[in-house]
Design a protein around this motif. Structure first.
Motif, PDB file in Angstrom:
ATOM      1  N   ASN A   1       0.818  -1.213   0.000  1.00 14.92           N
ATOM      2  CA  ASN A   1       0.000   0.000   0.000  1.00 14.92           C
ATOM      3  C   ASN A   1       0.852   1.263   0.000  1.00 14.92           C
ATOM      4  O   ASN A   1       1.870   1.347   0.703  1.00 14.92           O
ATOM      5  CB  ASN A   1      -0.893   0.042   1.245  1.00 14.92           C
ATOM      6  N   ASP A   2       0.413   2.263  -0.776  1.00 11.94           N
ATOM      7  CA  ASP A   2       0.966   3.599  -0.622  1.00 11.94           C
ATOM      8  C   ASP A   2       0.571   4.149   0.747  1.00 11.94           C
ATOM      9  O   ASP A   2      -0.322   3.613   1.423  1.00 11.94           O
ATOM     10  CB  ASP A   2       0.428   4.533  -1.704  1.00 11.94           C
ATOM     11  N   HIS A   3       1.225   5.253   1.122  1.00  8.89           N
ATOM     12  CA  HIS A   3       0.919   5.903   2.395  1.00  8.89           C
ATOM     13  C   HIS A   3       0.543   7.354   2.126  1.00  8.89           C
ATOM     14  O   HIS A   3       1.260   8.065   1.408  1.00  8.89           O
ATOM     15  CB  HIS A   3       2.118   5.811   3.338  1.00  8.89           C
ATOM     16  N   LEU A   4      -0.594   7.761   2.683  1.00  2.00           N
ATOM     17  CA  LEU A   4      -1.081   9.129   2.539  1.00  2.00           C
ATOM     18  C   LEU A   4      -1.131   9.754   3.921  1.00  2.00           C
ATOM     19  O   LEU A   4      -1.827   9.261   4.812  1.00  2.00           O
ATOM     20  CB  LEU A   4      -2.468   9.144   1.893  1.00  2.00           C
ATOM     21  N   VAL A   5      -0.384  10.838   4.094  1.00  5.72           N
ATOM     22  CA  VAL A   5      -0.321  11.537   5.379  1.00  5.72           C
ATOM     23  C   VAL A   5      -0.847  12.954   5.185  1.00  5.72           C
ATOM     24  O   VAL A   5      -0.376  13.684   4.309  1.00  5.72           O
ATOM     25  CB  VAL A   5       1.124  11.575   5.914  1.00  5.72           C
ATOM     26  N   PHE A   6      -1.821  13.326   5.992  1.00  4.55           N
ATOM     27  CA  PHE A   6      -2.316  14.702   5.991  1.00  4.55           C
ATOM     28  C   PHE A   6      -1.515  15.488   7.026  1.00  4.55           C
ATOM     29  O   PHE A   6      -1.864  15.523   8.203  1.00  4.55           O
ATOM     30  CB  PHE A   6      -3.812  14.733   6.333  1.00  4.55           C
ATOM     31  N   SER A   7      -0.435  16.126   6.552  1.00  8.83           N
ATOM     32  CA  SER A   7       0.337  16.951   7.481  1.00  8.83           C
ATOM     33  C   SER A   7      -0.522  18.105   7.978  1.00  8.83           C
ATOM     34  O   SER A   7      -0.439  18.504   9.136  1.00  8.83           O
ATOM     35  CB  SER A   7       1.611  17.461   6.806  1.00  8.83           C
ATOM     36  N   LYS A   8      -1.370  18.648   7.085  1.00 12.40           N
ATOM     37  CA  LYS A   8      -2.351  19.644   7.522  1.00 12.40           C
ATOM     38  C   LYS A   8      -3.569  18.872   8.034  1.00 12.40           C
ATOM     39  O   LYS A   8      -4.614  18.777   7.378  1.00 12.40           O
ATOM     40  CB  LYS A   8      -2.691  20.640   6.409  1.00 12.40           C
ATOM     41  N   GLY A   9      -3.413  18.332   9.233  1.00 12.52           N
ATOM     42  CA  GLY A   9      -4.416  17.417   9.772  1.00 12.52           C
ATOM     43  C   GLY A   9      -5.750  18.066  10.044  1.00 12.52           C
ATOM     44  O   GLY A   9      -6.767  17.367  10.176  1.00 12.52           O
ATOM     45  N   HIS A  10      -5.776  19.414  10.135  1.00 13.10           N
ATOM     46  CA  HIS A  10      -7.071  20.065  10.353  1.00 13.10           C
ATOM     47  C   HIS A  10      -7.988  19.907   9.147  1.00 13.10           C
ATOM     48  O   HIS A  10      -9.202  20.108   9.267  1.00 13.10           O
ATOM     49  CB  HIS A  10      -6.873  21.541  10.689  1.00 13.10           C
ATOM     50  N   ALA A  11      -7.434  19.518   7.988  1.00 15.43           N
ATOM     51  CA  ALA A  11      -8.269  19.260   6.810  1.00 15.43           C
ATOM     52  C   ALA A  11      -8.863  17.859   6.854  1.00 15.43           C
ATOM     53  O   ALA A  11      -9.134  17.253   5.813  1.00 15.43           O
ATOM     54  CB  ALA A  11      -7.451  19.457   5.535  1.00 15.43           C
ATOM     55  N   SER A  12      -9.109  17.367   8.036  1.00 10.20           N
ATOM     56  CA  SER A  12      -9.642  16.009   8.197  1.00 10.20           C
ATOM     57  C   SER A  12     -10.980  15.795   7.494  1.00 10.20           C
ATOM     58  O   SER A  12     -11.238  14.680   7.021  1.00 10.20           O
ATOM     59  CB  SER A  12      -9.769  15.664   9.682  1.00 10.20           C
ATOM     60  N   PRO A  13     -11.884  16.791   7.373  1.00  8.61           N
ATOM     61  CA  PRO A  13     -13.117  16.528   6.621  1.00  8.61           C
ATOM     62  C   PRO A  13     -12.839  16.057   5.197  1.00  8.61           C
ATOM     63  O   PRO A  13     -13.579  15.239   4.642  1.00  8.61           O
ATOM     64  CB  PRO A  13     -13.835  17.877   6.643  1.00  8.61           C
ATOM     65  N   LEU A  14     -11.771  16.585   4.599  1.00  8.60           N
ATOM     66  CA  LEU A  14     -11.398  16.162   3.250  1.00  8.60           C
ATOM     67  C   LEU A  14     -10.924  14.717   3.260  1.00  8.60           C
ATOM     68  O   LEU A  14     -11.277  13.929   2.370  1.00  8.60           O
ATOM     69  CB  LEU A  14     -10.312  17.082   2.696  1.00  8.60           C
ATOM     70  N   LEU A  15     -10.130  14.350   4.257  1.00  5.03           N
ATOM     71  CA  LEU A  15      -9.647  12.974   4.344  1.00  5.03           C
ATOM     72  C   LEU A  15     -10.817  12.007   4.490  1.00  5.03           C
ATOM     73  O   LEU A  15     -10.872  10.964   3.818  1.00  5.03           O
ATOM     74  CB  LEU A  15      -8.684  12.821   5.520  1.00  5.03           C
ATOM     75  N   TYR A  16     -11.769  12.351   5.335  1.00  7.58           N
ATOM     76  CA  TYR A  16     -12.902  11.463   5.544  1.00  7.58           C
ATOM     77  C   TYR A  16     -13.800  11.417   4.309  1.00  7.58           C
ATOM     78  O   TYR A  16     -14.409  10.377   4.005  1.00  7.58           O
ATOM     79  CB  TYR A  16     -13.683  11.904   6.784  1.00  7.58           C
ATOM     80  N   ALA A  17     -13.880  12.532   3.584  1.00  5.24           N
ATOM     81  CA  ALA A  17     -14.626  12.524   2.317  1.00  5.24           C
ATOM     82  C   ALA A  17     -13.944  11.602   1.301  1.00  5.24           C
ATOM     83  O   ALA A  17     -14.618  10.918   0.515  1.00  5.24           O
ATOM     84  CB  ALA A  17     -14.732  13.944   1.771  1.00  5.24           C
ATOM     85  N   LEU A  18     -12.589  11.581   1.329  1.00  4.83           N
ATOM     86  CA  LEU A  18     -11.855  10.640   0.472  1.00  4.83           C
ATOM     87  C   LEU A  18     -12.205   9.200   0.831  1.00  4.83           C
ATOM     88  O   LEU A  18     -12.444   8.368  -0.051  1.00  4.83           O
ATOM     89  CB  LEU A  18     -10.350  10.843   0.635  1.00  4.83           C
ATOM     90  N   PHE A  19     -12.223   8.912   2.125  1.00  5.71           N
ATOM     91  CA  PHE A  19     -12.538   7.542   2.552  1.00  5.71           C
ATOM     92  C   PHE A  19     -13.947   7.150   2.129  1.00  5.71           C
ATOM     93  O   PHE A  19     -14.195   5.999   1.752  1.00  5.71           O
ATOM     94  CB  PHE A  19     -12.386   7.417   4.070  1.00  5.71           C
ATOM     95  N   LYS A  20     -14.866   8.100   2.181  1.00  8.21           N
ATOM     96  CA  LYS A  20     -16.225   7.806   1.729  1.00  8.21           C
ATOM     97  C   LYS A  20     -16.238   7.529   0.226  1.00  8.21           C
ATOM     98  O   LYS A  20     -16.872   6.576  -0.245  1.00  8.21           O
ATOM     99  CB  LYS A  20     -17.160   8.964   2.063  1.00  8.21           C
ATOM    100  N   ALA A  21     -15.529   8.345  -0.551  1.00  7.60           N
ATOM    101  CA  ALA A  21     -15.496   8.160  -2.003  1.00  7.60           C
ATOM    102  C   ALA A  21     -14.876   6.819  -2.382  1.00  7.60           C
ATOM    103  O   ALA A  21     -15.235   6.222  -3.401  1.00  7.60           O
ATOM    104  CB  ALA A  21     -14.717   9.301  -2.655  1.00  7.60           C
TER     105      ALA A  21
END
Length: 611
Positions: A59-79
């Protein structure tokens, strides 16, 4: 997906970020909206990940260094189909996996982020593991914010990755111009960022972050660039797509004022599903196991605990192929050099960059390796936030701080760890150990190996005579009673170098007719409360002595053992209350009031005083 669908996916991610923050009544939707197109292209075209097998080695690894953008990360997981819409709308609620900033409560999140300046350094550790340890083709993608590029730790990461030629690492810098309270330092001057990043040996690509074709080309270029990491520097608009908040100050960290209107402006809800590309089928590298044969020392043999640490670590590396050592360019002093000499393929030199040192260990740990981190105990203070966040990540790190206390002698206070016990005791779920003997040190180095959480081992510079034989067991949470009798009038509780001073003080007290119990409290956290309770019942008096500041160290650990309502013994606390200067070790201990003379005097006063 073609470009039109990529644009639609970007809009879906924005809408879902707006919806999640609106349901929570808090969050950072505008910071999510600026990076939505960047992440849409990554998810649909370039990320290789099996969401059903988050532990897949390819697996690749995706790190949100700007962790406050978590809504975007969770939207990715939903997509990607990893979570449903119902769970998306539990964002920031009690008990939800979708916390305000990402944590590994979600199996697709490697490390906790949110303290800015940490995601890229940890991403460097993940990429380094891929190159040096796993030798696997996965890539590490890190979404960075422009505000956090003011953090020094980011530039430690840029320089280290460039030096190591980590071409499996891509930093995606979301330059949306606005920070928490207004414009960032360089605003939309992409070249200002690019010049600085290129100076550290990176390849850079400057793009319009809302143009999917440009984003696609930039990622392809990053993957095709050998021997250098790539930074995709993207000009974006914070709150992009919604006029009420787009590129407007004062909208940071807040739900949109009218979510329904914003969603309509973005084209309404969508239900696009992305079939993320699977990772390649790969095999993890061998991590052999063998019997551990620790070095053996005879009682009375003079050995510094830092030497014992290094030799025990080398032995552990021989027995376990998953052990990795990282050091901050002081391995000659910490003695991690012994591991480096025997296992150079698993030794990582991080140079004098303590934040990157700990972050690299967190990244290595996320890949299943067992990292031991060493530097001077005093210098770990620079990396405290990284240790704190490692605990949030649930990362098991083993940390060794050498040159502890005034006992290091003439180097002076800049080199003396005098706050480290307090700092590490305060970390959630931590273990804090302070051995006085080489065999004890070796046993504790081994005991740390499979212990969860952050384990800290404090080592000393100078050699002291061994007190224990090579077969003596040492349990974490235990202690050793070195002197005891039925006539004991006072207990001397010590750890590390002060154990030797306490033993000498007990001899002097005995000459005066005062029987003193001596406890080696090598486990400072968890402390051996049962033995302390017994000593308090038997003697009624305890002298604690530590080569550390009085706040938060051994003395506080002892007192906390009596915080359950039972009677508290009379306690005298000896600690370093002065500002040391350059002197010999013996002079330092005497000046600080923690040598055998001071211990003898404190015990004598306790015994003589009424009450």
């Amino acid at each position: 997906m073609d470009l039109d669908h990529l644009r639609e996916l970007g809009q879906q991610l924005r809408v879902d970020a707006v919806r999640a923050a609106d349901a929570a009544g808090s969050g950072h939707p505008t910071s999510s909206m600026s990076a939505a197109d960047l992440m849409a292209v990554l998810l649909a075209r370039h990320l290789h990940y099996d969401f059903d097998r988050p532990d897949h080695p390819g697996n690749d690894h995706l790190v949100f260094s700007k962790g406050h953008a978590s809504p975007l990360l969770y939207a990715l997981f939903k997509a990607a189909g990893a979570i449903g819409d119902d769970e998306l709308l539990t964002f920031r609620r009690h008990g939800s996996r979708l916390e305000g900033h990402p944590t590994p409560r979600l199996p697709w999140v490697d490390v906790a982020t949110g303290s800015l300046g940490q995601g890229l350094p940890v991403g460097v550790g993940l990429a380094l593991a891929g190159k040096r340890l796993d030798r696997l083709p996965y890539r590490t993608w890190v979404l960075c914010g422009d505000s956090e590029l003011a953090e020094g730790s980011m530039w430690e990461a840029f320089e280290y990755a460039g030096h190591e030629g980590l071409d499996n690492l891509t930093a995606i810098v979301d330059v949306n111009r606005l920070g928490q309270r207004g414009p960032t330092r360089h605003e939309w001057d992409l070249d200002a960022y690019a010049r600085r990043i290129r100076a550290f040996g990176w390849h850079t690509v400057e793009i319009d972050g809302h143009d999917p074709a440009a984003v696609e080309a930039a990622y392809a270029e990053a993957k095709a660039t050998p021997h250098r990491p790539t930074a995709v520097i993207a000009r974006t608009l914070k709150g992009q797509g919604v006029d009420a908040v787009e590129d407007r100050e004062g909208a940071h960290g807040k739900p949109l004022p009218d979510a329904a209107e914003a969603i309509a402006e973005l084209g309404g809800q969508r239900a696009l599903r992305v079939d993320v590309q699977p990772p390649p089928e790969v095999r993890e590298s061998e991590r052999p196991l063998a019997d551990l044969r620790l070095p053996r020392y005879e009682p009375g043999e003079e050995v510094a605990t830092r030497d014992a640490y290094g030799r025990a670590l080398a032995a552990l590396g021989t027995a376990r192929g998953d052990v990795v050592a990282l050091d901050g360019e002081v391995s000659d002093s910490t003695r991690a050099k012994f591991f480096a000499q025997e296992h150079p393929d698993r030794f990582i030199e991080c140079y004098i960059a303590e934040q990157q040192l700990v972050a690299a260990a967190v990244g290595v740990r996320a890949r299943g390796w067992v990292p031991y981190v060493s530097t001077f105990g005093a210098f770990l203070t620079r990396a405290h936030d990284f240790l704190r966040m490692a605990a949030v990540s649930g990362a098991g790190l083993r940390v060794a701080g050498s040159h502890a206390g005034v006992a290091i002698g003439p180097d002076g206070p800049s080199q003396m760890a005098l706050e480290d016990l307090a700092m590490l005791r305060a970390v959630h779920g931590s273990t804090v150990l302070y051995p006085c003997d080489p065999n004890q040190t070796g046993r504790l180095v081994s005991a740390m190996c499979d212990r969860p959480g952050i384990s800290y081992l404090r080592t000393s510079r100078d050699a002291y005579p061994g007190l224990y034989g090579p077969e003596e067991p040492f349990a974490i949470g235990g202690s050793k009673v070195l002197r005891s009798s039925g006539e004991d009038q006072v207990t001397l509780a010590a750890a590390g170098v002060t154990v030797h001073e306490a033993l000498a003080a007990a001899d002097r007290l005995a000459e005066e007719g005062i029987a003193a119990r001596v406890i080696d409290l090598y486990s400072v956290k968890p402390v051996d409360a049962e033995t302390l309770h017994e000593a308090a019942r038997d003697t009624g008096r305890i002298v604690t002595v530590e080569d550390h500041r009085p706040e938060g160290g051994l003395g506080d650990a002892v007192l906390e053992a009596f915080a359950d309502g039972r009677p508290v013994p009379r306690v005298a606390r000896l600690a370093v209350r002065t500002m040391p200067d350059s002197a010999t070790a013996d002079e330092q201990l005497a000046a600080a009031g923690i040598d055998r003379e001071a211990i003898t005097a404190a015990a004598r006063r306790l015994v003589a005083s009424p009450g």
